[in-house]
Design a protein around this motif. Sequence first.
Motif, PDB file in Angstrom:
ATOM      1  N   LEU A  91      13.095 -19.004  26.956  1.00  0.00           N
ATOM      2  CA  LEU A  91      13.409 -20.313  26.391  1.00  0.00           C
ATOM      3  C   LEU A  91      14.894 -20.662  26.545  1.00  0.00           C
ATOM      4  N   GLU A  92      15.757 -19.653  26.437  1.00  0.00           N
ATOM      5  CA  GLU A  92      17.197 -19.901  26.443  1.00  0.00           C
ATOM      6  C   GLU A  92      17.824 -19.737  27.817  1.00  0.00           C
ATOM      7  N   GLY A  93      17.155 -19.023  28.719  1.00  0.00           N
ATOM      8  CA  GLY A  93      17.779 -18.654  29.980  1.00  0.00           C
ATOM      9  C   GLY A  93      18.542 -17.352  29.821  1.00  0.00           C
ATOM     10  N   ALA A  94      18.793 -16.658  30.920  1.00  0.00           N
ATOM     11  CA  ALA A  94      19.391 -15.328  30.844  1.00  0.00           C
ATOM     12  C   ALA A  94      20.486 -15.156  31.889  1.00  0.00           C
ATOM     13  N   ASP A  95      21.621 -14.588  31.457  1.00  0.00           N
ATOM     14  CA  ASP A  95      22.662 -14.221  32.407  1.00  0.00           C
ATOM     15  C   ASP A  95      22.405 -12.790  32.886  1.00  0.00           C
ATOM     16  N   ILE A  96      23.298 -12.276  33.709  1.00  0.00           N
ATOM     17  CA  ILE A  96      23.091 -10.949  34.301  1.00  0.00           C
ATOM     18  C   ILE A  96      23.047  -9.877  33.222  1.00  0.00           C
ATOM     19  N   ARG A  97      23.918  -9.992  32.218  1.00  0.00           N
ATOM     20  CA  ARG A  97      23.934  -8.988  31.149  1.00  0.00           C
ATOM     21  C   ARG A  97      22.611  -8.973  30.392  1.00  0.00           C
ATOM     22  N   THR A  98      22.066 -10.166  30.076  1.00  0.00           N
ATOM     23  CA  THR A  98      20.792 -10.239  29.359  1.00  0.00           C
ATOM     24  C   THR A  98      19.670  -9.659  30.194  1.00  0.00           C
ATOM     25  N   LEU A 102      13.199 -13.883  34.891  1.00  0.00           N
ATOM     26  CA  LEU A 102      13.748 -14.705  33.818  1.00  0.00           C
ATOM     27  C   LEU A 102      14.531 -15.883  34.394  1.00  0.00           C
ATOM     28  N   PRO A 103      14.376 -17.064  33.805  1.00  0.00           N
ATOM     29  CA  PRO A 103      15.147 -18.210  34.288  1.00  0.00           C
ATOM     30  C   PRO A 103      16.633 -18.030  34.006  1.00  0.00           C
ATOM     31  N   ARG A 104      17.457 -18.604  34.858  1.00  0.00           N
ATOM     32  CA  ARG A 104      18.898 -18.530  34.637  1.00  0.00           C
ATOM     33  C   ARG A 104      19.299 -19.462  33.503  1.00  0.00           C
ATOM     34  N   HIS A 164       0.811  -1.211   0.000  1.00  0.00           N
ATOM     35  CA  HIS A 164       0.000   0.000   0.000  1.00  0.00           C
ATOM     36  C   HIS A 164       0.851   1.270   0.000  1.00  0.00           C
ATOM     37  N   ASN A 165       2.160   1.103  -0.261  1.00  0.00           N
ATOM     38  CA  ASN A 165       3.074   2.249  -0.352  1.00  0.00           C
ATOM     39  C   ASN A 165       3.026   3.131   0.891  1.00  0.00           C
ATOM     40  N   LEU A 166       2.917   2.481   2.059  1.00  0.00           N
ATOM     41  CA  LEU A 166       2.920   3.197   3.325  1.00  0.00           C
ATOM     42  C   LEU A 166       4.332   3.201   3.897  1.00  0.00           C
ATOM     43  N   ALA A 167       4.692   4.310   4.533  1.00  0.00           N
ATOM     44  CA  ALA A 167       6.053   4.460   5.038  1.00  0.00           C
ATOM     45  C   ALA A 167       6.289   3.554   6.238  1.00  0.00           C
ATOM     46  N   GLY A 168       7.560   3.203   6.439  1.00  0.00           N
ATOM     47  CA  GLY A 168       7.962   2.460   7.620  1.00  0.00           C
ATOM     48  C   GLY A 168       7.849   0.962   7.452  1.00  0.00           C
ATOM     49  N   ARG A 169       8.726   0.254   8.162  1.00  0.00           N
ATOM     50  CA  ARG A 169       8.684  -1.207   8.204  1.00  0.00           C
ATOM     51  C   ARG A 169       8.954  -1.643   9.639  1.00  0.00           C
ATOM     52  N   LEU A 170       8.370  -2.736  10.035  1.00  0.00           N
ATOM     53  CA  LEU A 170       8.541  -3.244  11.388  1.00  0.00           C
ATOM     54  C   LEU A 170       9.795  -4.107  11.469  1.00  0.00           C
ATOM     55  N   ARG A 171      10.465  -4.058  12.634  1.00  0.00           N
ATOM     56  CA  ARG A 171      11.645  -4.891  12.884  1.00  0.00           C
ATOM     57  C   ARG A 171      11.376  -5.777  14.087  1.00  0.00           C
ATOM     58  N   LEU A 172      11.562  -7.062  13.932  1.00  0.00           N
ATOM     59  CA  LEU A 172      11.305  -7.993  15.020  1.00  0.00           C
ATOM     60  C   LEU A 172      12.179  -7.686  16.229  1.00  0.00           C
ATOM     61  N   ASP A 173      13.346  -7.088  16.022  1.00  0.00           N
ATOM     62  CA  ASP A 173      14.226  -6.722  17.141  1.00  0.00           C
ATOM     63  C   ASP A 173      13.578  -5.700  18.071  1.00  0.00           C
ATOM     64  N   ASP A 174      12.577  -4.962  17.576  1.00  0.00           N
ATOM     65  CA  ASP A 174      11.883  -3.978  18.408  1.00  0.00           C
ATOM     66  C   ASP A 174      10.719  -4.582  19.184  1.00  0.00           C
ATOM     67  N   HIS A 175      10.465  -5.878  18.993  1.00  0.00           N
ATOM     68  CA  HIS A 175       9.316  -6.552  19.617  1.00  0.00           C
ATOM     69  C   HIS A 175       9.754  -7.094  20.983  1.00  0.00           C
ATOM     70  N   TYR A 176       9.523  -6.311  22.013  1.00  0.00           N
ATOM     71  CA  TYR A 176      10.002  -6.668  23.349  1.00  0.00           C
ATOM     72  C   TYR A 176       9.434  -7.994  23.859  1.00  0.00           C
ATOM     73  N   PRO A 177       8.132  -8.267  23.742  1.00  0.00           N
ATOM     74  CA  PRO A 177       7.639  -9.572  24.193  1.00  0.00           C
ATOM     75  C   PRO A 177       8.307 -10.742  23.481  1.00  0.00           C
ATOM     76  N   TYR A 178       8.649 -10.577  22.212  1.00  0.00           N
ATOM     77  CA  TYR A 178       9.345 -11.635  21.478  1.00  0.00           C
ATOM     78  C   TYR A 178      10.721 -11.872  22.085  1.00  0.00           C
ATOM     79  N   ARG A 179      11.424 -10.810  22.406  1.00  0.00           N
ATOM     80  CA  ARG A 179      12.767 -10.948  22.967  1.00  0.00           C
ATOM     81  C   ARG A 179      12.709 -11.564  24.367  1.00  0.00           C
ATOM     82  N   VAL A 180      11.689 -11.220  25.133  1.00  0.00           N
ATOM     83  CA  VAL A 180      11.529 -11.809  26.459  1.00  0.00           C
ATOM     84  C   VAL A 180      11.229 -13.303  26.356  1.00  0.00           C
ATOM     85  N   ALA A 181      10.346 -13.668  25.427  1.00  0.00           N
ATOM     86  CA  ALA A 181      10.023 -15.084  25.243  1.00  0.00           C
ATOM     87  C   ALA A 181      11.263 -15.877  24.857  1.00  0.00           C
ATOM     88  N   SER A 182      12.092 -15.292  23.995  1.00  0.00           N
ATOM     89  CA  SER A 182      13.322 -15.960  23.596  1.00  0.00           C
ATOM     90  C   SER A 182      14.237 -16.175  24.798  1.00  0.00           C
TER      91      SER A 182
END
Length: 316
Positions: free
Chosen positions: A264-271, A302-304, A243-261
């Motif tokens: 699933l993987e576990g998180a260290d202190i930096r994450t 977040l799980p370790r 539809h020639n509309l400006a802008g595109r979405l980036r999955l990296d900006d999807h905070y719930p997606y990053r949290v879900a990941s």
Amino acid sequence: MERPTISVLINNYNYGCFVGRAIDSALNQQASNVEIIVVDDGSSDQSRSVLEGYDKRVKLLFQENRGQAAAVNAAVKASSGDILCFLDADDWWAPGKLPATAAAFHANPRASLVYHRLQPMQTDGSPGFRAIPRTLCSGDLSPRLARSAGWWPFPLTSAIAVRRSAWDAAGDIPEEFRISADAWLAGIYPFLGGVVALPDPLGFYRIHNNNWYRAVDDAAMLRKRMAHWQSVVDATNRFLSAHNLAGRLRLDDHYPYRVASARLEGADIRTRFRLAVEGLLFAGEPNLLRRTRDALRTARDLPRLGQAVRLSESAR
């Protein structure tokens, strides 16, 4: 005959035990110039016999099972109202839903979508928790969605109404949305016009085993949500491009997606720290207090590494 101002569009699949209440709630609206269309998407339960009991009061369509998007598209094609109101067969509305929705569209001629809160209900008839979504968003939401990969505290299908002219501009819901057609409606229509949020819970969302709500997600549900979010981002970008509309979405900006990941993987202190900061800055949640609380709670819970979320015993 006067053209219906409002079209009520009910999609049903094997909800014969629920759909009667949905139809009754539409019939009991305090509004005139309303048509009700029910599309049964190939149910194999008692739905047909229930629906045929309403034959003289609603328009019934029966089709082979093709998913929610196809059912909604068929209902819209058979409708003639200027306002399209969607209702899942397992939910129902308060009597004032349609007049409040029509008034909001009339007062906001540039609005493409009007929504309200839903009150979640347990199977025993008691309220499940506070009305959703808790944060309300109105106005031009497209800049916010562009910064959040399309995520916002959006309403569920039974709370959404769109202007027919906006539907005509958007086109049919892609049939890949066999479930969660609300993700398309809430993700696309803010790019086509304004959004109006009504604060009252004008409908009821039934909590049961067949919907997306889970008190706690196991690994299988997290992966399912992530795949769904990615497909929504892809579909939205195709729409914006077509539809020639400006802008595109980036999955990296999807905070719930990053949290879900991270779950699933576990998180260290930096994450944990990085996700806490991202959560504090996340454009998808406009409410600062809620955003702060959720970001800090997410980082804490977040799980370790080595303790990531696994399949529940019932899913193995």
